[in-house]
Write a protein that holds these residues in place. Structure first.
Motif, PDB file in Angstrom:
ATOM      1  N   ASN A  79       0.852  -1.185   0.000  1.00 22.96           N
ATOM      2  CA  ASN A  79       0.000   0.000   0.000  1.00 22.96           C
ATOM      3  C   ASN A  79       0.887   1.234   0.000  1.00 22.96           C
ATOM      4  O   ASN A  79       2.089   1.144   0.197  1.00 22.96           O
ATOM      5  N   ASP A  80       0.284   2.396  -0.268  1.00 27.21           N
ATOM      6  CA  ASP A  80       1.002   3.659  -0.139  1.00 27.21           C
ATOM      7  C   ASP A  80       0.811   4.097   1.306  1.00 27.21           C
ATOM      8  O   ASP A  80      -0.222   4.661   1.674  1.00 27.21           O
ATOM      9  N   PHE A 120      -1.849  -6.558  17.907  1.00 27.18           N
ATOM     10  CA  PHE A 120      -1.740  -6.181  16.498  1.00 27.18           C
ATOM     11  C   PHE A 120      -0.991  -4.874  16.304  1.00 27.18           C
ATOM     12  O   PHE A 120      -0.396  -4.649  15.250  1.00 27.18           O
ATOM     13  N   ASP A 121      -1.006  -4.029  17.325  1.00 26.07           N
ATOM     14  CA  ASP A 121      -0.204  -2.809  17.258  1.00 26.07           C
ATOM     15  C   ASP A 121       1.266  -3.199  17.105  1.00 26.07           C
ATOM     16  O   ASP A 121       2.000  -2.647  16.290  1.00 26.07           O
ATOM     17  N   ARG A 122       1.678  -4.192  17.876  1.00 26.54           N
ATOM     18  CA  ARG A 122       3.062  -4.668  17.800  1.00 26.54           C
ATOM     19  C   ARG A 122       3.335  -5.397  16.486  1.00 26.54           C
ATOM     20  O   ARG A 122       4.382  -5.203  15.863  1.00 26.54           O
ATOM     21  N   ILE A 123       2.399  -6.224  16.034  1.00 30.50           N
ATOM     22  CA  ILE A 123       2.572  -6.953  14.776  1.00 30.50           C
ATOM     23  C   ILE A 123       2.762  -5.987  13.615  1.00 30.50           C
ATOM     24  O   ILE A 123       3.681  -6.130  12.805  1.00 30.50           O
ATOM     25  N   PHE A 124       1.901  -4.970  13.532  1.00 33.25           N
ATOM     26  CA  PHE A 124       1.998  -4.035  12.413  1.00 33.25           C
ATOM     27  C   PHE A 124       3.206  -3.109  12.551  1.00 33.25           C
ATOM     28  O   PHE A 124       3.754  -2.660  11.543  1.00 33.25           O
ATOM     29  N   LEU A 127       5.846  -5.119  10.959  1.00 34.53           N
ATOM     30  CA  LEU A 127       5.678  -5.087   9.501  1.00 34.53           C
ATOM     31  C   LEU A 127       6.229  -3.792   8.913  1.00 34.53           C
ATOM     32  O   LEU A 127       6.930  -3.806   7.896  1.00 34.53           O
ATOM     33  N   ILE A 128       5.911  -2.676   9.550  1.00 31.41           N
ATOM     34  CA  ILE A 128       6.382  -1.382   9.042  1.00 31.41           C
ATOM     35  C   ILE A 128       7.892  -1.258   9.205  1.00 31.41           C
ATOM     36  O   ILE A 128       8.576  -0.757   8.309  1.00 31.41           O
ATOM     37  N   ALA A 134      13.651  -2.773   4.285  1.00 31.50           N
ATOM     38  CA  ALA A 134      13.719  -3.177   2.872  1.00 31.50           C
ATOM     39  C   ALA A 134      13.850  -1.957   1.964  1.00 31.50           C
ATOM     40  O   ALA A 134      14.608  -1.981   0.980  1.00 31.50           O
ATOM     41  N   LEU A 135      13.142  -0.886   2.291  1.00 34.64           N
ATOM     42  CA  LEU A 135      13.225   0.341   1.502  1.00 34.64           C
ATOM     43  C   LEU A 135      14.625   0.944   1.573  1.00 34.64           C
ATOM     44  O   LEU A 135      15.182   1.364   0.555  1.00 34.64           O
ATOM     45  N   GLN A 136      15.213   0.974   2.766  1.00 33.15           N
ATOM     46  CA  GLN A 136      16.580   1.489   2.898  1.00 33.15           C
ATOM     47  C   GLN A 136      17.565   0.640   2.092  1.00 33.15           C
ATOM     48  O   GLN A 136      18.440   1.172   1.410  1.00 33.15           O
TER      49      GLN A 136
END
Length: 192
Positions: A79-80, A120-124, A127-128, A134-136
């Motif tokens: 997603n963006d 889920f706060d921790r899971i996401f 993920l971020i 990966a972006l770096q």
């Protein structure tokens, strides 16, 4: 839903109530080949988990050149993020490279998921963080690696789609011409 639940359970095991929340908050959607999941200029409304198929995220510059930022195949997210969290118009588009089934969650349901099950706060967050890493890595490769090194990295990162994508898509992702990619592929096949 089983693939998504397995994905989450690998990060942090879920209980029955959390599994029920996932089933209630995520919704399946099928996109046909070449169909937009999201268009530039719109607000990115969903976080997408790919169950099967392949999506690409890209920007078209003022000359009409497509610059592919990311591919997402089975068991990947796309997603963006800036548009999604900032509720702002996106400069990116996402479309299906083949018929693709995704599980989607909108912003309101994601926040509700965080509140109802803080796990889920921790899971996401994980993920971020992984996406940022990966972006770096991709940015560093683009400024300090040869085209050949970027191609080998692409093969390692996307082994499941490297043979099924059109050459022009891979070349756009790598920032090279399709002709140069053809030469790299010939070199690679001789080494293999």
């Amino acid at each position: 839903m089983a693939l998504l639940l397995a994905y989450f359970n690998e990060l942090i095991p879920l209980n029955t109530a959390e599994i029920e929340l996932i089933s209630a908050k995520f919704h399946p959607r099928l996109y046909r080949k070449r169909q937009y999941v999201h268009q530039n200029g719109d607000i990115c409304s969903y976080l997408n988990f790919v169950v099967r198929g392949c999506l690409r995220m890209y920007k078209v510059d003022e000359k009409g050149t497509i610059h592919i930022i990311q591919f997402a195949s089975e068991n990947k997210w796309i997603n963006d993020l800036g548009s999604f969290h900032g509720n702002s118009a996106s400069e990116l588009s996402i479309d299906a490279l083949e018929d693709t089934l995704v599980l989607q969650i909108n912003y309101e349901n994601l926040i509700s998921l965080y509140v109802q099950a803080p796990k889920f706060d921790r899971i996401f967050r994980v993920l971020i963080e992984n996406s940022y890493i990966a972006l770096q890595k991709r940015l560093l490769q683009n400024i300090s690696s040869t085209a050949e090194e970027r191609y080998y990295s692409f093969l390692e990162t996307y082994p499941e789609i490297s043979n099924s994508l059109p050459q022009r898509q891979i070349a756009s992702f790598l920032g090279i011409t399709p002709e140069f990619l053809s030469r790299l592929r010939k070199q690679y096949s001789k080494k293999s």
